[in-house]
Design a protein around this motif. Structure first.
Motif, PDB file in Angstrom:
ATOM      1  N   GLN A  39       0.699  -1.419   0.002  1.00  0.00           N
ATOM      2  CA  GLN A  39       0.276  -0.054  -0.033  1.00  0.00           C
ATOM      3  C   GLN A  39       0.567   1.211   0.299  1.00  0.00           C
ATOM      4  O   GLN A  39       0.512   1.961  -0.820  1.00  0.00           O
ATOM      5  CB  GLN A  39      -0.866   0.063   1.116  1.00  0.00           C
ATOM      6  CG  GLN A  39      -1.681  -1.248   1.688  1.00  0.00           C
ATOM      7  CD  GLN A  39      -2.333  -0.850   2.557  1.00  0.00           C
ATOM      8  OE1 GLN A  39      -1.994  -0.587   3.193  1.00  0.00           O
ATOM      9  NE2 GLN A  39      -3.994  -1.761   2.601  1.00  0.00           N
ATOM     10  N   ARG A  40       1.903   1.492   0.916  1.00  0.00           N
ATOM     11  CA  ARG A  40       2.804   2.324   0.741  1.00  0.00           C
ATOM     12  C   ARG A  40       4.094   2.618  -0.605  1.00  0.00           C
ATOM     13  O   ARG A  40       3.636   4.324  -0.355  1.00  0.00           O
ATOM     14  CB  ARG A  40       4.242   2.250   1.642  1.00  0.00           C
ATOM     15  CG  ARG A  40       3.657   2.369   3.410  1.00  0.00           C
ATOM     16  CD  ARG A  40       2.587   2.902   4.052  1.00  0.00           C
ATOM     17  NE  ARG A  40       1.994   3.338   5.169  1.00  0.00           N
ATOM     18  CZ  ARG A  40       0.685   2.781   5.553  1.00  0.00           C
ATOM     19  NH1 ARG A  40      -0.145   3.214   4.130  1.00  0.00           N
ATOM     20  NH2 ARG A  40      -0.134   2.352   6.043  1.00  0.00           N
ATOM     21  N   LEU A  41       4.135   1.433  -1.271  1.00  0.00           N
ATOM     22  CA  LEU A  41       4.343   1.587  -2.442  1.00  0.00           C
ATOM     23  C   LEU A  41       3.834   1.745  -3.707  1.00  0.00           C
ATOM     24  O   LEU A  41       4.560   3.013  -3.994  1.00  0.00           O
ATOM     25  CB  LEU A  41       5.237   0.548  -2.690  1.00  0.00           C
ATOM     26  CG  LEU A  41       6.546  -0.370  -1.740  1.00  0.00           C
ATOM     27  CD1 LEU A  41       6.686  -1.937  -2.368  1.00  0.00           C
ATOM     28  CD2 LEU A  41       7.788   0.433  -2.090  1.00  0.00           C
ATOM     29  N   ASP A  42       2.843   1.908  -3.523  1.00  0.00           N
ATOM     30  CA  ASP A  42       0.911   2.098  -4.797  1.00  0.00           C
ATOM     31  C   ASP A  42       1.498   3.725  -3.877  1.00  0.00           C
ATOM     32  O   ASP A  42       1.744   4.573  -5.781  1.00  0.00           O
ATOM     33  CB  ASP A  42       0.117   1.315  -4.067  1.00  0.00           C
ATOM     34  CG  ASP A  42       0.472   0.580  -4.898  1.00  0.00           C
ATOM     35  OD1 ASP A  42       0.665  -0.247  -5.538  1.00  0.00           O
ATOM     36  OD2 ASP A  42      -0.508  -0.665  -4.512  1.00  0.00           O
ATOM     37  N   PHE A  43       1.131   4.068  -2.964  1.00  0.00           N
ATOM     38  CA  PHE A  43       1.413   5.742  -2.505  1.00  0.00           C
ATOM     39  C   PHE A  43       2.561   6.186  -3.721  1.00  0.00           C
ATOM     40  O   PHE A  43       2.441   7.835  -4.523  1.00  0.00           O
ATOM     41  CB  PHE A  43       1.139   5.987  -1.035  1.00  0.00           C
ATOM     42  CG  PHE A  43       1.260   7.464  -0.898  1.00  0.00           C
ATOM     43  CD1 PHE A  43      -0.128   8.355  -1.688  1.00  0.00           C
ATOM     44  CD2 PHE A  43       2.428   7.835  -0.663  1.00  0.00           C
ATOM     45  CE1 PHE A  43      -0.228   9.908  -1.504  1.00  0.00           C
ATOM     46  CE2 PHE A  43       2.542  10.033  -0.269  1.00  0.00           C
ATOM     47  CZ  PHE A  43       0.344  10.180  -0.838  1.00  0.00           C
ATOM     48  N   LEU A  44       3.821   5.767  -2.971  1.00  0.00           N
ATOM     49  CA  LEU A  44       5.013   6.090  -3.208  1.00  0.00           C
ATOM     50  C   LEU A  44       5.620   6.314  -4.944  1.00  0.00           C
ATOM     51  O   LEU A  44       5.780   7.285  -5.802  1.00  0.00           O
ATOM     52  CB  LEU A  44       6.651   6.125  -2.112  1.00  0.00           C
ATOM     53  CG  LEU A  44       6.145   5.968  -1.652  1.00  0.00           C
ATOM     54  CD1 LEU A  44       7.073   4.820  -0.298  1.00  0.00           C
ATOM     55  CD2 LEU A  44       6.537   7.446  -0.679  1.00  0.00           C
ATOM     56  N   MET A  45       4.331   5.259  -5.682  1.00  0.00           N
ATOM     57  CA  MET A  45       4.976   5.262  -6.912  1.00  0.00           C
ATOM     58  C   MET A  45       4.322   5.956  -7.861  1.00  0.00           C
ATOM     59  O   MET A  45       4.713   6.405  -8.711  1.00  0.00           O
ATOM     60  CB  MET A  45       4.755   3.543  -7.622  1.00  0.00           C
ATOM     61  CG  MET A  45       5.649   2.605  -7.453  1.00  0.00           C
ATOM     62  SD  MET A  45       5.896   0.973  -8.092  1.00  0.00           S
ATOM     63  CE  MET A  45       5.092  -0.022  -6.967  1.00  0.00           C
ATOM     64  N   LYS A  46       2.590   6.057  -7.229  1.00  0.00           N
ATOM     65  CA  LYS A  46       2.385   7.056  -8.061  1.00  0.00           C
ATOM     66  C   LYS A  46       2.377   8.744  -7.730  1.00  0.00           C
ATOM     67  O   LYS A  46       2.322   9.108  -9.038  1.00  0.00           O
ATOM     68  CB  LYS A  46       0.526   6.831  -7.374  1.00  0.00           C
ATOM     69  CG  LYS A  46      -0.574   7.749  -7.888  1.00  0.00           C
ATOM     70  CD  LYS A  46      -1.455   7.504  -7.412  1.00  0.00           C
ATOM     71  CE  LYS A  46      -2.378   6.382  -6.565  1.00  0.00           C
ATOM     72  NZ  LYS A  46      -3.493   6.572  -6.144  1.00  0.00           N
TER      73      LYS A  46
END
Length: 117
Positions: A39-46
């Motif tokens: 979930q954290r990675l999705d936000f950071l990638m976005k």
């Protein structure tokens, strides 16, 4: 005490500063659940802070230049906060020193006046 979302994002960025990691190794490094890391990675990638790199059948994660800049900014901010508290701890005793020196000056003036008589 539970970590805030910002602290969790900082942990992810800190783990990716020097090396490429998989999601599993990143979750181990951050001491978080794989689902929470994803979930954290999705936000950071976005937001363009983390990128995925394909390397011999593995998906490795790394920081982008923007992610590295934000990590460094957060690290500097954290250091400045520590300095701020340290300066407050040092400043409080120093504030007492001028009043002591004024007291000593007044006592010295009184002794000089007494010497003149």
């Amino acid at each position: 005490m539970r970590k805030s979302k910002l602290e969790l994002y900082e942990d992810v960025l800190a783990a990716l500063v020097d090396k490429y990691l998989t999601v599993d190794s990143l979750s181990y490094a951050c001491n978080m659940d794989c689902v929470a890391v994803k979930q954290r990675l999705d936000f950071l990638m976005k937001n363009g802070l983390v990128q995925e790199n394909q390397c011999s059948k593995k998906m490795l994660l790394s920081l982008t230049t923007r992610g590295l800049a934000i990590y460094k900014t957060l690290a500097i901010t954290r250091r400045l906060e520590k300095l701020k508290t340290t300066i407050k701890m040092i400043d409080e005793p120093l504030q007492a020193l001028p009043s002591l020196s004024k007291h000593n000056e007044e006592a010295l003036k009184r002794t000089r006046r007494n010497e003149n008589y």
